[in-house]
Design a protein around this motif. Structure first.
Motif, PDB file in Angstrom:
ATOM      1  N   ILE A  19       9.439  -4.447  -5.900  1.00 55.33           N
ATOM      2  CA  ILE A  19       8.514  -4.192  -4.792  1.00 55.33           C
ATOM      3  C   ILE A  19       8.339  -5.466  -3.991  1.00 55.33           C
ATOM      4  O   ILE A  19       7.972  -6.504  -4.546  1.00 55.33           O
ATOM      5  CB  ILE A  19       7.134  -3.733  -5.299  1.00 55.33           C
ATOM      6  N   LEU A  20       8.599  -5.392  -2.697  1.00 57.90           N
ATOM      7  CA  LEU A  20       8.307  -6.497  -1.790  1.00 57.90           C
ATOM      8  C   LEU A  20       6.928  -6.230  -1.206  1.00 57.90           C
ATOM      9  O   LEU A  20       6.734  -5.247  -0.487  1.00 57.90           O
ATOM     10  CB  LEU A  20       9.341  -6.589  -0.672  1.00 57.90           C
ATOM     11  N   VAL A  21       5.973  -7.072  -1.545  1.00 54.71           N
ATOM     12  CA  VAL A  21       4.608  -6.943  -1.041  1.00 54.71           C
ATOM     13  C   VAL A  21       4.430  -7.973   0.057  1.00 54.71           C
ATOM     14  O   VAL A  21       4.695  -9.154  -0.149  1.00 54.71           O
ATOM     15  CB  VAL A  21       3.582  -7.173  -2.187  1.00 54.71           C
ATOM     16  N   TYR A  22       3.987  -7.527   1.216  1.00 54.62           N
ATOM     17  CA  TYR A  22       3.790  -8.432   2.343  1.00 54.62           C
ATOM     18  C   TYR A  22       2.666  -7.887   3.226  1.00 54.62           C
ATOM     19  O   TYR A  22       2.333  -6.707   3.147  1.00 54.62           O
ATOM     20  CB  TYR A  22       5.102  -8.609   3.126  1.00 54.62           C
ATOM     21  N   PRO A  23       2.063  -8.741   4.056  1.00 54.98           N
ATOM     22  CA  PRO A  23       0.899  -8.300   4.829  1.00 54.98           C
ATOM     23  C   PRO A  23       1.237  -7.499   6.089  1.00 54.98           C
ATOM     24  O   PRO A  23       0.344  -7.106   6.821  1.00 54.98           O
ATOM     25  CB  PRO A  23       0.196  -9.608   5.194  1.00 54.98           C
ATOM     26  N   GLY A  24       2.496  -7.250   6.332  1.00 56.53           N
ATOM     27  CA  GLY A  24       2.911  -6.567   7.561  1.00 56.53           C
ATOM     28  C   GLY A  24       3.359  -7.589   8.588  1.00 56.53           C
ATOM     29  O   GLY A  24       2.988  -8.756   8.526  1.00 56.53           O
ATOM     30  N   LEU A  25       4.178  -7.151   9.515  1.00 54.60           N
ATOM     31  CA  LEU A  25       4.690  -8.048  10.551  1.00 54.60           C
ATOM     32  C   LEU A  25       3.854  -7.913  11.812  1.00 54.60           C
ATOM     33  O   LEU A  25       3.348  -6.839  12.124  1.00 54.60           O
ATOM     34  CB  LEU A  25       6.148  -7.696  10.869  1.00 54.60           C
ATOM     35  N   GLU A  26       3.748  -9.001  12.531  1.00 56.41           N
ATOM     36  CA  GLU A  26       3.058  -8.969  13.820  1.00 56.41           C
ATOM     37  C   GLU A  26       3.981  -8.333  14.848  1.00 56.41           C
ATOM     38  O   GLU A  26       5.181  -8.614  14.886  1.00 56.41           O
ATOM     39  CB  GLU A  26       2.687 -10.386  14.254  1.00 56.41           C
ATOM     40  N   SER A  27       3.441  -7.480  15.663  1.00 56.07           N
ATOM     41  CA  SER A  27       4.268  -6.749  16.629  1.00 56.07           C
ATOM     42  C   SER A  27       4.743  -7.618  17.782  1.00 56.07           C
ATOM     43  O   SER A  27       5.704  -7.278  18.456  1.00 56.07           O
ATOM     44  CB  SER A  27       3.501  -5.545  17.172  1.00 56.07           C
ATOM     45  N   GLU A  28       4.110  -8.748  18.009  1.00 55.28           N
ATOM     46  CA  GLU A  28       4.443  -9.588  19.153  1.00 55.28           C
ATOM     47  C   GLU A  28       5.488 -10.662  18.852  1.00 55.28           C
ATOM     48  O   GLU A  28       5.796 -11.462  19.711  1.00 55.28           O
ATOM     49  CB  GLU A  28       3.177 -10.260  19.686  1.00 55.28           C
ATOM     50  N   GLN A  29       6.039 -10.696  17.649  1.00 57.20           N
ATOM     51  CA  GLN A  29       7.015 -11.717  17.300  1.00 57.20           C
ATOM     52  C   GLN A  29       8.354 -11.444  17.969  1.00 57.20           C
ATOM     53  O   GLN A  29       8.699 -10.306  18.275  1.00 57.20           O
ATOM     54  CB  GLN A  29       7.202 -11.797  15.790  1.00 57.20           C
ATOM     55  N   VAL A  30       9.132 -12.498  18.167  1.00 56.60           N
ATOM     56  CA  VAL A  30      10.444 -12.402  18.791  1.00 56.60           C
ATOM     57  C   VAL A  30      11.497 -12.202  17.706  1.00 56.60           C
ATOM     58  O   VAL A  30      11.461 -12.859  16.668  1.00 56.60           O
ATOM     59  CB  VAL A  30      10.749 -13.695  19.587  1.00 56.60           C
ATOM     60  N   TYR A  63      11.106  -1.067  -2.943  1.00 51.48           N
ATOM     61  CA  TYR A  63       9.975  -0.704  -2.103  1.00 51.48           C
ATOM     62  C   TYR A  63       9.556  -1.883  -1.249  1.00 51.48           C
ATOM     63  O   TYR A  63       9.585  -3.033  -1.699  1.00 51.48           O
ATOM     64  CB  TYR A  63       8.765  -0.310  -2.958  1.00 51.48           C
ATOM     65  N   MET A  64       9.147  -1.585  -0.033  1.00 48.74           N
ATOM     66  CA  MET A  64       8.426  -2.534   0.810  1.00 48.74           C
ATOM     67  C   MET A  64       7.019  -1.963   0.930  1.00 48.74           C
ATOM     68  O   MET A  64       6.858  -0.798   1.294  1.00 48.74           O
ATOM     69  CB  MET A  64       9.070  -2.653   2.197  1.00 48.74           C
ATOM     70  N   ALA A  65       6.021  -2.767   0.588  1.00 46.81           N
ATOM     71  CA  ALA A  65       4.636  -2.292   0.634  1.00 46.81           C
ATOM     72  C   ALA A  65       3.801  -3.253   1.453  1.00 46.81           C
ATOM     73  O   ALA A  65       3.737  -4.445   1.153  1.00 46.81           O
ATOM     74  CB  ALA A  65       4.074  -2.177  -0.778  1.00 46.81           C
ATOM     75  N   ILE A  66       3.184  -2.738   2.497  1.00 45.06           N
ATOM     76  CA  ILE A  66       2.294  -3.548   3.320  1.00 45.06           C
ATOM     77  C   ILE A  66       0.946  -3.595   2.614  1.00 45.06           C
ATOM     78  O   ILE A  66       0.245  -2.589   2.527  1.00 45.06           O
ATOM     79  CB  ILE A  66       2.157  -2.964   4.733  1.00 45.06           C
ATOM     80  N   ILE A  67       0.627  -4.748   2.083  1.00 49.33           N
ATOM     81  CA  ILE A  67      -0.633  -4.954   1.375  1.00 49.33           C
ATOM     82  C   ILE A  67      -1.402  -6.029   2.136  1.00 49.33           C
ATOM     83  O   ILE A  67      -1.088  -7.209   2.069  1.00 49.33           O
ATOM     84  CB  ILE A  67      -0.416  -5.393  -0.092  1.00 49.33           C
ATOM     85  N   ASP A  68      -2.369  -5.601   2.891  1.00 48.91           N
ATOM     86  CA  ASP A  68      -3.201  -6.494   3.698  1.00 48.91           C
ATOM     87  C   ASP A  68      -4.499  -6.751   2.945  1.00 48.91           C
ATOM     88  O   ASP A  68      -5.187  -5.804   2.565  1.00 48.91           O
ATOM     89  CB  ASP A  68      -3.487  -5.831   5.046  1.00 48.91           C
ATOM     90  N   PRO A  69      -4.861  -8.000   2.716  1.00 50.33           N
ATOM     91  CA  PRO A  69      -6.094  -8.297   1.981  1.00 50.33           C
ATOM     92  C   PRO A  69      -7.346  -7.670   2.596  1.00 50.33           C
ATOM     93  O   PRO A  69      -8.332  -7.453   1.907  1.00 50.33           O
ATOM     94  CB  PRO A  69      -6.188  -9.820   2.023  1.00 50.33           C
TER      95      PRO A  69
END
Length: 87
Positions: A19-30, A63-69
């Protein structure tokens, strides 16, 4: 880079679940290359699926899981993933 790291770890260690846990990507990144764009598309798919995306690589389910604190729904996301694999 996280997407490639989980794929490399899966190849090297052969886990039963990854499982790759990450806070999600910002939509404004290049996007610097096509791989950035592909990762951003996967992030968008995960967001559309309640923050969880599963895919197969080298015979493994990842799995990729967006886990935002700041998100109160994190426990249910983890339960959806792990609950399917615990007997």
């Amino acid at each position: 880079m996280g997407r490639f790291k989980i794929m490399a770890y899966t190849y090297e260690y052969n886990p039963s679940l990854a499982i790759l846990v990450y806070p999600g990507l910002e939509s404004e990144q290049v996007d610097f290359d096509s791989e950035d764009g592909a990762t951003r598309k996967m992030d968008a798919i995960a967001r559309g699926r309640e923050g969880i995306l599963d895919f197969r690589y080298n015979g493994h389910l990842l799995y990729m899981a967006i886990i935002d604190p700041l998100d109160e729904d994190n426990i249910s996301k983890i339960d959806k993933i792990i609950g399917n694999h615990i007997i």
